[in-house]
Design a protein around this motif. Sequence first.
Motif, PDB file in Angstrom:
ATOM      1  N   PHE A 251     -27.490 -23.483   2.711  1.00  0.00           N
ATOM      2  CA  PHE A 251     -26.261 -22.917   1.908  1.00  0.00           C
ATOM      3  C   PHE A 251     -25.038 -23.734   2.575  1.00  0.00           C
ATOM      4  N   LEU A 252     -24.811 -24.077   3.807  1.00  0.00           N
ATOM      5  CA  LEU A 252     -23.750 -24.708   4.379  1.00  0.00           C
ATOM      6  C   LEU A 252     -23.320 -26.152   3.657  1.00  0.00           C
ATOM      7  N   LYS A 253     -24.246 -26.714   3.242  1.00  0.00           N
ATOM      8  CA  LYS A 253     -24.456 -28.023   2.469  1.00  0.00           C
ATOM      9  C   LYS A 253     -23.519 -28.187   1.191  1.00  0.00           C
ATOM     10  N   HIS A 254     -23.348 -27.204   0.583  1.00  0.00           N
ATOM     11  CA  HIS A 254     -22.780 -26.919  -0.604  1.00  0.00           C
ATOM     12  C   HIS A 254     -21.410 -26.870  -0.618  1.00  0.00           C
ATOM     13  N   ARG A 255     -20.887 -27.593  -1.413  1.00  0.00           N
ATOM     14  CA  ARG A 255     -19.214 -27.631  -1.320  1.00  0.00           C
ATOM     15  C   ARG A 255     -18.369 -26.374  -1.682  1.00  0.00           C
ATOM     16  N   ARG A 256     -18.808 -25.708  -2.880  1.00  0.00           N
ATOM     17  CA  ARG A 256     -18.002 -24.645  -3.048  1.00  0.00           C
ATOM     18  C   ARG A 256     -19.038 -23.771  -3.673  1.00  0.00           C
ATOM     19  N   LYS A 257     -18.833 -22.404  -3.391  1.00  0.00           N
ATOM     20  CA  LYS A 257     -19.557 -21.256  -3.873  1.00  0.00           C
ATOM     21  C   LYS A 257     -18.719 -20.152  -4.404  1.00  0.00           C
ATOM     22  N   ARG A 258     -19.263 -19.239  -4.982  1.00  0.00           N
ATOM     23  CA  ARG A 258     -18.517 -18.035  -5.536  1.00  0.00           C
ATOM     24  C   ARG A 258     -19.084 -16.758  -5.732  1.00  0.00           C
ATOM     25  N   ALA A 259     -18.657 -15.772  -5.296  1.00  0.00           N
ATOM     26  CA  ALA A 259     -19.512 -14.322  -5.348  1.00  0.00           C
ATOM     27  C   ALA A 259     -18.405 -13.667  -6.405  1.00  0.00           C
ATOM     28  N   THR A 260     -19.075 -13.033  -7.302  1.00  0.00           N
ATOM     29  CA  THR A 260     -18.288 -11.791  -8.249  1.00  0.00           C
ATOM     30  C   THR A 260     -18.485 -10.547  -7.741  1.00  0.00           C
ATOM     31  N   ILE A 261     -17.530  -9.694  -7.453  1.00  0.00           N
ATOM     32  CA  ILE A 261     -18.037  -8.119  -6.980  1.00  0.00           C
ATOM     33  C   ILE A 261     -17.413  -7.447  -8.484  1.00  0.00           C
ATOM     34  N   LEU A 262     -18.226  -6.454  -8.940  1.00  0.00           N
ATOM     35  CA  LEU A 262     -17.898  -5.888 -10.187  1.00  0.00           C
ATOM     36  C   LEU A 262     -17.982  -4.287  -9.568  1.00  0.00           C
ATOM     37  N   LEU A 263     -16.459  -3.703  -9.578  1.00  0.00           N
ATOM     38  CA  LEU A 263     -16.337  -2.203  -9.067  1.00  0.00           C
ATOM     39  C   LEU A 263     -16.568  -1.382 -10.224  1.00  0.00           C
ATOM     40  N   HIS A 264     -17.451  -0.475 -10.405  1.00  0.00           N
ATOM     41  CA  HIS A 264     -17.766   0.567 -11.562  1.00  0.00           C
ATOM     42  C   HIS A 264     -16.787   1.826 -11.232  1.00  0.00           C
ATOM     43  N   PRO A 265     -16.676   2.580 -12.205  1.00  0.00           N
ATOM     44  CA  PRO A 265     -15.954   3.593 -12.013  1.00  0.00           C
ATOM     45  C   PRO A 265     -16.685   4.421 -11.046  1.00  0.00           C
ATOM     46  N   PRO A 266     -15.939   5.294 -10.183  1.00  0.00           N
ATOM     47  CA  PRO A 266     -16.551   6.197  -9.295  1.00  0.00           C
ATOM     48  C   PRO A 266     -17.395   7.494  -9.830  1.00  0.00           C
ATOM     49  N   LEU A 267     -18.302   7.819  -9.097  1.00  0.00           N
ATOM     50  CA  LEU A 267     -19.058   8.817  -9.359  1.00  0.00           C
ATOM     51  C   LEU A 267     -18.746  10.269  -8.578  1.00  0.00           C
ATOM     52  N   ALA A 268     -18.592  11.327  -9.138  1.00  0.00           N
ATOM     53  CA  ALA A 268     -18.318  12.601  -8.230  1.00  0.00           C
ATOM     54  C   ALA A 268     -19.778  13.240  -8.146  1.00  0.00           C
ATOM     55  N   PRO A 269     -20.362  13.465  -6.923  1.00  0.00           N
ATOM     56  CA  PRO A 269     -21.390  13.983  -6.747  1.00  0.00           C
ATOM     57  C   PRO A 269     -21.485  15.181  -6.989  1.00  0.00           C
ATOM     58  N   GLU A 270     -20.368  16.122  -7.260  1.00  0.00           N
ATOM     59  CA  GLU A 270     -20.766  17.619  -7.597  1.00  0.00           C
ATOM     60  C   GLU A 270     -20.924  17.550  -9.222  1.00  0.00           C
ATOM     61  N   ASP A 271     -20.730  16.363 -10.017  1.00  0.00           N
ATOM     62  CA  ASP A 271     -21.137  16.312 -11.573  1.00  0.00           C
ATOM     63  C   ASP A 271     -22.777  16.333 -11.856  1.00  0.00           C
ATOM     64  N   PHE A 272     -23.242  16.302 -10.527  1.00  0.00           N
ATOM     65  CA  PHE A 272     -24.882  15.883 -10.607  1.00  0.00           C
ATOM     66  C   PHE A 272     -25.667  16.985 -10.027  1.00  0.00           C
ATOM     67  N   LEU A 273     -26.736  17.362 -10.630  1.00  0.00           N
ATOM     68  CA  LEU A 273     -27.522  18.626 -10.205  1.00  0.00           C
ATOM     69  C   LEU A 273     -28.359  18.252  -8.956  1.00  0.00           C
ATOM     70  N   THR A 274     -28.912  16.555  -8.942  1.00  0.00           N
ATOM     71  CA  THR A 274     -29.529  16.536  -8.057  1.00  0.00           C
ATOM     72  C   THR A 274     -29.247  14.942  -7.240  1.00  0.00           C
ATOM     73  N   ARG A 275     -29.675  14.722  -6.272  1.00  0.00           N
ATOM     74  CA  ARG A 275     -29.356  13.459  -5.490  1.00  0.00           C
ATOM     75  C   ARG A 275     -30.205  12.445  -6.472  1.00  0.00           C
ATOM     76  N   LYS A 276     -31.305  12.612  -6.992  1.00  0.00           N
ATOM     77  CA  LYS A 276     -32.341  11.664  -7.890  1.00  0.00           C
ATOM     78  C   LYS A 276     -31.339  11.505  -9.099  1.00  0.00           C
ATOM     79  N   ALA A 277     -30.613  12.186  -9.842  1.00  0.00           N
ATOM     80  CA  ALA A 277     -29.767  11.992 -10.828  1.00  0.00           C
ATOM     81  C   ALA A 277     -28.476  11.099 -10.451  1.00  0.00           C
ATOM     82  N   LEU A 278     -28.182  11.516  -9.209  1.00  0.00           N
ATOM     83  CA  LEU A 278     -26.828  10.563  -8.761  1.00  0.00           C
ATOM     84  C   LEU A 278     -27.235   9.482  -8.332  1.00  0.00           C
ATOM     85  N   ALA A 279     -28.428   9.141  -7.746  1.00  0.00           N
ATOM     86  CA  ALA A 279     -28.864   7.682  -7.548  1.00  0.00           C
ATOM     87  C   ALA A 279     -29.175   6.859  -8.716  1.00  0.00           C
ATOM     88  N   GLN A 280     -29.696   7.783  -9.699  1.00  0.00           N
ATOM     89  CA  GLN A 280     -30.227   6.948 -10.753  1.00  0.00           C
ATOM     90  C   GLN A 280     -28.734   6.478 -11.596  1.00  0.00           C
TER      91      GLN A 280
END
Length: 303
Positions: A251-280
């Motif tokens: 990795f160090l031998k390469h001159r330039r690298k780029r990472a892109t971070i994409l932030l999605h709209p936040p989710l409110a846990p109370e809007d989901f009936l179960t943890r599985k639904a929230l995780a999905q």
Amino acid sequence: MMANTTRSPDAASPGFGAFCLASARLIGVVIWVPLSVGFEALLLPVPGVTKIRWTRWVWRGLCAILSLDIRMIGTPAGTVGGHRARMRGERPVIYVSNHSSWLDIPVLGTKLYSVFVAKGDIEKWPVMGLVSKIGRTIFVSRNRSTTGRERDEMIARLIGGDNLILFPEGTSSDGSRVLPFMSTFFAIAKPPRLPKEKGGDGPRFPPGLTPLIQPVSVVYDRLDGLPVLRCQRPVFAWYGDMDLGPHVWRFLKHRRKRATILLHPPLAPEDFLTRKALAQAAWTAVAAGAAALRQNEEPETGS
């Protein structure tokens, strides 16, 4: 006849130049990390958010030494946090991200005011263990006998002013897909109702301070100024039984690298009936965003 434009996965700086470049960066890391982390250790007993702000500079300096550019699309749901933020009703945030590399930590740490939740065995690593401890990382063993205590620690940290970063895949991938999210990682946001004898008397979020879940897609999409091909993803991705030393050197031998971070709209846990639904729901957002970034598309955040 057309020239062959297919790039080798190791099309880095040639020969001796690549060796010198990688060596200089390695020396920079060896100097920067102890100095910056040592200063952070002095800030640990200082009240307020100074230590939270400084941690971001530690990761930012490391990414600069590595010549790793970071592009962020979208807006973080959380601020620097701290006790005062909670007192004025600012909800904590749990950022949930896909995970393909050790690079995910400095990349996300550069842009998000937060602390990481990591596997317990990292705490025993010779160097990274100490750095992680000083960086206030929360270690989890995923042992059923300690699950309640670890969950209570994370809840207490969120109530106290920290935001968290979780990798719900539970392991790193090869960067070409997002593995399913484990719903157990979302028990912090939707704690199960336990009887007192099983840990039900632990810390609980005050009314209105249940944490938001913000899905995050991270993709390494530029290498030496050009889009990353599928065969080049191992330059960034560290997974399976790959040896860390050779991977870092490549990795160090390469001159330039780029990472892109994409932030999605936040989710409110109370809007989901179960943890599985929230995780999905979180997985769906992260997987779709990562797929778009890998295809060099400009995804919409919707935020």
